[in-house]
Write an enzyme that holds these catalytic residues in place. Structure first.
Site, short mmCIF file in Angstrom:
data_model
loop_
_atom_site.label_atom_id
_atom_site.label_comp_id
_atom_site.label_asym_id
_atom_site.label_seq_id
_atom_site.Cartn_x
_atom_site.Cartn_y
_atom_site.Cartn_z
N LYS A 52 -14.68 -0.07 -5.46
CA LYS A 52 -14.34 1.17 -4.75
C LYS A 52 -12.90 1.57 -5.04
O LYS A 52 -12.62 2.72 -5.36
CB LYS A 52 -14.52 0.96 -3.23
N ASN A 53 -11.99 0.60 -4.92
CA ASN A 53 -10.58 0.96 -5.02
C ASN A 53 -10.12 1.24 -6.45
O ASN A 53 -9.05 1.80 -6.67
CB ASN A 53 -9.70 -0.12 -4.37
N CYS A 106 -3.43 4.56 10.10
CA CYS A 106 -4.80 4.23 10.46
C CYS A 106 -4.78 2.92 11.21
O CYS A 106 -3.72 2.37 11.46
CB CYS A 106 -5.71 4.19 9.23
N ARG A 142 0.94 3.08 7.17
CA ARG A 142 0.55 3.64 5.88
C ARG A 142 1.34 4.89 5.45
O ARG A 142 0.76 5.96 5.25
CB ARG A 142 -0.96 3.89 5.85
N ASP A 167 -7.20 -7.35 1.68
CA ASP A 167 -8.57 -6.86 1.91
C ASP A 167 -9.59 -7.99 2.08
O ASP A 167 -10.76 -7.73 2.36
CB ASP A 167 -9.01 -5.95 0.75
N ARG A 222 -18.43 2.57 4.13
CA ARG A 222 -17.38 3.22 3.33
C ARG A 222 -17.09 2.39 2.07
O ARG A 222 -16.67 2.95 1.05
CB ARG A 222 -16.08 3.33 4.14
#
Ligand code: EPU
Length: 420
Positions: free
Chosen positions: A22-23, A115, A120, A306, A398
């Protein structure tokens, strides 16, 4: 809203296929804005975040086709103004700023807020754009970046937590069409940055040093269309490896990159888990009882933030005391109070979680708060006795492609149900 209903206590067995990262996919999708020619990106995970990025690109004027994991994008004519509501919803969308600035010499994007995992800020992205000659204005919740001309520059992009992944990506994308040579010092070394550099190079960009703290970009006039396959998701790989260890299972992970996961494999080994490379696969199995350890999250090649929540879940099962220190995002411990509902004994002391592991977990209803916290709750639920309902799994959707289906294939008893 949907939930996962998990009946825990079943060791995972079998083969799981890893999706594209994803990233890595998100900035690569943004990079297609740098050319008016068509680009083809393979191995794109079908997730709410990637579908959302596709929507943002469409809103800017790009034509996007997404079929069987392959994205075809053509940004023939685009505008430099991104819809406030669209961009606000996903922090990763900030990486359209660099390409828009490079191609149109202007970008107007809503300021992404903080968030649940931390503040961030984007000061380092803006510092890089300014070094290239852009003027930045923040007004009415928007960042306005404009430049008559972008000129290569040497800059230091390190921040209080080390390097910035999307900041490095953003500045690299702005610099590929600047005049002259740009040197980014204290650049992020994450594999996702290397994958983006590979895609940009396939588009004709001149970049060297990606994967090291010094990246050099020699600007060129025009980029062309390109084709690229996204790297496997190292965090999804880590999540399945940890889930296998937590359930005392034995799995084969297909299509993973062990070289992207040295820190995670090292800590799993310390915890008494064997991770062996067999060709393009990784074989994961526990070697008896889990052992406690310590983990500190750091920029790559350190232990990834993560995978911190998932590792915390694993350590609740290891008899003894484990210490997990979070150095990247200050409030990334939302999973701790939910793990406590399953019986985990964890205390937060400053940036560290002290886990007194070894108490048996038992199922309970829990609430997902963010993507990786959700994964930690699923892992704990798989290891716990009885039924666990993980609510609000839209967070998980997500970033994990069909996690429930992949886990079912490994023997887990997990169902997607409507939240009551
Ligand atoms: N930071 C600043 N100023 C900036 C940018 C970052 O101070 O301008 C700080 C952050 O506050 C943080 C640290 O630098 O303390 C690192 O943040 P970074 O910029 O590297 O994070 P990011 O690029 O916004 C990406 C991933 C995150 C992942 C981090 C760290 C994407 C879309 N997101 O975010 O992924 O945690 O790098 O590896 O690539 C996730 O997938 O769950 C996720 C949150």
């Amino acid at each position: 809203m949907e939930s996962f209903l998990i009946k825990g206590g079943v060791p995972l067995h079998g083969v799981v296929e890893i999706s594209g990262s994803k990233n890595a996919a998100l900035p690569i999708m943004a990079a297609t804005l740098l050319t008016d020619e068509p680009c083809v990106i393979r191995r794109v995970p079908n997730l709410s975040d990637t579908r959302f990025m596709a929507q943002i690109l469409e809103s800017l004027g790009a034509r996007v086709k997404f079929a069987d994991g392959t994205l075809t994008i053509r940004a023939k004519k685009i505008k430099g103004y991104a819809d406030y509501e669209l961009v606000r919803k996903m922090r990763g969308s900030i990486c359209i700023a660099g390409p828009l600035l490079a191609r149109l010499r202007k970008a107007r994007i809503s300021l992404p807020g903080g968030c649940i995992i931390g503040a961030r800020p984007i000061n380092l992205h803006l510092k890089g754009f300014e070094a290239l000659g852009a003027k930045i204005k923040i007004e009415g919740g928007y960042v306005d970046a404009t430049a008559k001309k972008l000129s290569g520059a040497t800059m230091f992009l390190g921040g209080r937590a080390g390097s910035t992944v999307l900041g490095t990506a953003n500045v690299m994308m702005a610099a590929v069409l600047a005049d002259g040579v740009t040197v980014i010092e204290s650049a992020a070394c994450e594999p996702e940055v290397v994958d983006l550099a590979d895609f940009l190079r396939a588009m004709g960009a001149k970049i060297s040093g990606a994967g090291s703290p010094t990246i050099t970009i020699t600007g060129i006039e025009k980029l062309h269309g390109a084709e690229h396959g996204v790297i496997p998701d190292r965090i999804e790989t880590a999540t399945f490896a940890i889930a296998a260890a937590a359930t005392d299972g034995e799995i084969t992970i297909r299509g993973a990159r062990a070289d992207h996961l040295r820190a995670v494999i090292d800590k799993l080994n310390e915890a008494g888990v064997s991770v062996e490379k067999c060709g393009a696969n990784l074989a994961v199995r526990r070697k008896g009882k889990l052992k406690p350890s310590d983990v500190t999250t750091l920029p790559y090649s350190g232990f990834p933030t993560d995978a911190q929540a998932q590792m915390t879940a694993l350590f609740t099962l290891a008899p003894g005391i484990s210490i997990i220190t979070e150095r990247i995002f200050e409030s990334r411990f939302m999973h701790v109070s939910e793990l406590a509902r399953l019986g985990a004994d964890i205390e937060i002391e400053g940036p560290s979680a002290i886990v007194k592991g070894g108490r048996p977990l038992s199922g309970a209803p829990v609430m997902a708060s963010d993507l990786r916290a959700s994964a930690a709750l699923v892992i704990a639920g798989l290891a716990a006795k009885g039924a666990t309902q993980v609510n609000r799994i839209y967070h998980l959707d997500r970033g994990y492609e069909q996690m429930d289906a992949k886990l079912r294939k490994l023997g887990a008893r997990i169902q997607r149900v409507e939240e009551k």
